[in-house]
Motif scaffolding. Sequence first.
Motif, PDB file in Angstrom:
ATOM      1  N   GLU A   1       0.833  -1.202   0.000  1.00 51.93           N
ATOM      2  CA  GLU A   1       0.000   0.000   0.000  1.00 51.93           C
ATOM      3  C   GLU A   1       0.872   1.258   0.000  1.00 51.93           C
ATOM      4  O   GLU A   1       1.955   1.275   0.579  1.00 51.93           O
ATOM      5  CB  GLU A   1      -0.925   0.010   1.217  1.00 51.93           C
ATOM      6  CG  GLU A   1      -1.968  -1.089   1.185  1.00 51.93           C
ATOM      7  CD  GLU A   1      -2.899  -1.052   2.365  1.00 51.93           C
ATOM      8  OE1 GLU A   1      -4.034  -1.539   2.256  1.00 51.93           O
ATOM      9  OE2 GLU A   1      -2.487  -0.535   3.441  1.00 51.93           O
ATOM     10  N   TYR A   2       0.341   2.297  -0.642  1.00 51.22           N
ATOM     11  CA  TYR A   2       1.055   3.576  -0.676  1.00 51.22           C
ATOM     12  C   TYR A   2       0.487   4.466   0.420  1.00 51.22           C
ATOM     13  O   TYR A   2      -0.720   4.736   0.455  1.00 51.22           O
ATOM     14  CB  TYR A   2       0.894   4.261  -2.037  1.00 51.22           C
ATOM     15  CG  TYR A   2       1.762   5.497  -2.188  1.00 51.22           C
ATOM     16  CD1 TYR A   2       3.071   5.394  -2.649  1.00 51.22           C
ATOM     17  CD2 TYR A   2       1.281   6.750  -1.842  1.00 51.22           C
ATOM     18  CE1 TYR A   2       3.879   6.505  -2.772  1.00 51.22           C
ATOM     19  CE2 TYR A   2       2.090   7.884  -1.961  1.00 51.22           C
ATOM     20  CZ  TYR A   2       3.380   7.753  -2.432  1.00 51.22           C
ATOM     21  OH  TYR A   2       4.184   8.879  -2.541  1.00 51.22           O
TER      22      TYR A   2
ATOM     23  N   SER B   1       6.575   9.147   3.048  1.00 55.72           N
ATOM     24  CA  SER B   1       5.611   8.605   2.098  1.00 55.72           C
ATOM     25  C   SER B   1       6.300   7.550   1.249  1.00 55.72           C
ATOM     26  O   SER B   1       7.510   7.602   1.018  1.00 55.72           O
ATOM     27  CB  SER B   1       5.029   9.714   1.203  1.00 55.72           C
ATOM     28  OG  SER B   1       6.047  10.320   0.432  1.00 55.72           O
ATOM     29  N   GLY B   2       5.515   6.589   0.797  1.00 60.29           N
ATOM     30  CA  GLY B   2       6.059   5.540  -0.050  1.00 60.29           C
ATOM     31  C   GLY B   2       5.207   4.287   0.003  1.00 60.29           C
ATOM     32  O   GLY B   2       4.199   4.219   0.721  1.00 60.29           O
ATOM     33  N   THR B   3       5.620   3.283  -0.757  1.00 64.16           N
ATOM     34  CA  THR B   3       4.944   1.989  -0.788  1.00 64.16           C
ATOM     35  C   THR B   3       5.543   1.092   0.291  1.00 64.16           C
ATOM     36  O   THR B   3       6.754   0.930   0.370  1.00 64.16           O
ATOM     37  CB  THR B   3       5.101   1.330  -2.169  1.00 64.16           C
ATOM     38  OG1 THR B   3       4.565   2.198  -3.171  1.00 64.16           O
ATOM     39  CG2 THR B   3       4.372   0.000  -2.220  1.00 64.16           C
TER      40      THR B   3
ATOM     41  N   LEU C   1       9.923   1.231   3.534  1.00 67.05           N
ATOM     42  CA  LEU C   1       9.096   1.736   2.449  1.00 67.05           C
ATOM     43  C   LEU C   1       9.963   2.049   1.236  1.00 67.05           C
ATOM     44  O   LEU C   1      11.176   2.257   1.361  1.00 67.05           O
ATOM     45  CB  LEU C   1       8.326   3.007   2.858  1.00 67.05           C
ATOM     46  CG  LEU C   1       7.430   2.942   4.089  1.00 67.05           C
ATOM     47  CD1 LEU C   1       8.181   3.457   5.318  1.00 67.05           C
ATOM     48  CD2 LEU C   1       6.163   3.778   3.890  1.00 67.05           C
TER      49      LEU C   1
ATOM     50  N   ALA D   1       8.318   7.190  -3.949  1.00 62.73           N
ATOM     51  CA  ALA D   1       7.865   7.243  -5.335  1.00 62.73           C
ATOM     52  C   ALA D   1       9.029   7.342  -6.312  1.00 62.73           C
ATOM     53  O   ALA D   1       8.927   6.872  -7.458  1.00 62.73           O
ATOM     54  CB  ALA D   1       6.910   8.426  -5.520  1.00 62.73           C
TER      55      ALA D   1
ATOM     56  N   GLU E   1       1.152   7.868   3.398  1.00 64.30           N
ATOM     57  CA  GLU E   1       1.837   9.124   3.743  1.00 64.30           C
ATOM     58  C   GLU E   1       1.625   9.371   5.229  1.00 64.30           C
ATOM     59  O   GLU E   1       0.483   9.447   5.694  1.00 64.30           O
ATOM     60  CB  GLU E   1       1.290  10.287   2.924  1.00 64.30           C
ATOM     61  CG  GLU E   1       1.939  11.620   3.239  1.00 64.30           C
ATOM     62  CD  GLU E   1       1.348  12.764   2.424  1.00 64.30           C
ATOM     63  OE1 GLU E   1       1.340  13.909   2.923  1.00 64.30           O
ATOM     64  OE2 GLU E   1       0.885  12.512   1.290  1.00 64.30           O
TER      65      GLU E   1
ATOM     66  N   THR F   1      -4.208   3.667  -0.912  1.00 63.93           N
ATOM     67  CA  THR F   1      -4.556   2.427  -1.600  1.00 63.93           C
ATOM     68  C   THR F   1      -5.719   1.701  -0.957  1.00 63.93           C
ATOM     69  O   THR F   1      -6.456   0.986  -1.643  1.00 63.93           O
ATOM     70  CB  THR F   1      -3.332   1.483  -1.620  1.00 63.93           C
ATOM     71  OG1 THR F   1      -2.186   2.202  -2.094  1.00 63.93           O
ATOM     72  CG2 THR F   1      -3.562   0.285  -2.519  1.00 63.93           C
TER      73      THR F   1
END
Length: 274
Positions: A134-135, A142-144, A155, A158, A137, A179
Amino acid sequence: MELDPQNAVTAIQTGIHQASALVVTYSFSVLGAILLLVIGYIVAGLVERWLYAGLGKVGGFDLTLRRFFSKIARYAVLGLVAVMVLGQFGIQTASVIAAIGAVGLAIGLALQGTLQNIAAGIMLLALRPLRIGEYVEVGSISGTVEEIGLFATRLRAADGVYVLAPNSTLWTQPVKNYTRNGVRRNDITLGADHGEDIDRMRKSLVALTAGDKRILREPAPQVFASDLTDESIAITLRYWTSASDFAAVKADLTMATGELFYDKKPADQQAAGI
């Protein structure tokens, strides 16, 4: 002073009897301790496997938490066995437990930040505000999500940058999960002069969304005037798409909208495809 042979023999015999009694007593203690250790080791393994299997039957229970709690149960049984073994040799277990508690408190104070991360990791794994793939923040992070551990979460940003965030940071701040809900909304806003044909713009934008199968029909796309100034009118296209298609649809639709309304080439050049 002359040593009486009779007293010497008596003292030796008394010493031998005391040593024999001591050997017998401690032999039973040693055998009992060995038996306790063997049984305790077996029971600890059974408890670990039983708890691991039992937690596996709980729907959605994280694998990391299953391993963590089963290991905790195993070490708790082994610790209890160790205290019982000490009791076999006449050691006051109350004082041992108090000493262990004092040492545990000192270690806890020294590793306060680490324990805080472990507690936060357990809460993240139990409540699952974020999952692998899941993405998200969280504050400036922030990140997957690639891995959720007991101490930190890994994570991928992007731009592909590796990010390792302490669990306490992720737990103590609001989490935006882009997500989780499966669908996302996007707005594209255009500026229109007062003299432009607003109805034509609306129909063109509706036709643009109708030609893209990635845009959801429910909720239906909307075109509306979102702002009005003395110089222009803000026309907004609002649509919904799946979370996995969001970035691609946004880029494609923004490009198509720009080509449709902001291409200022002369008509003869547009007809020639220049």
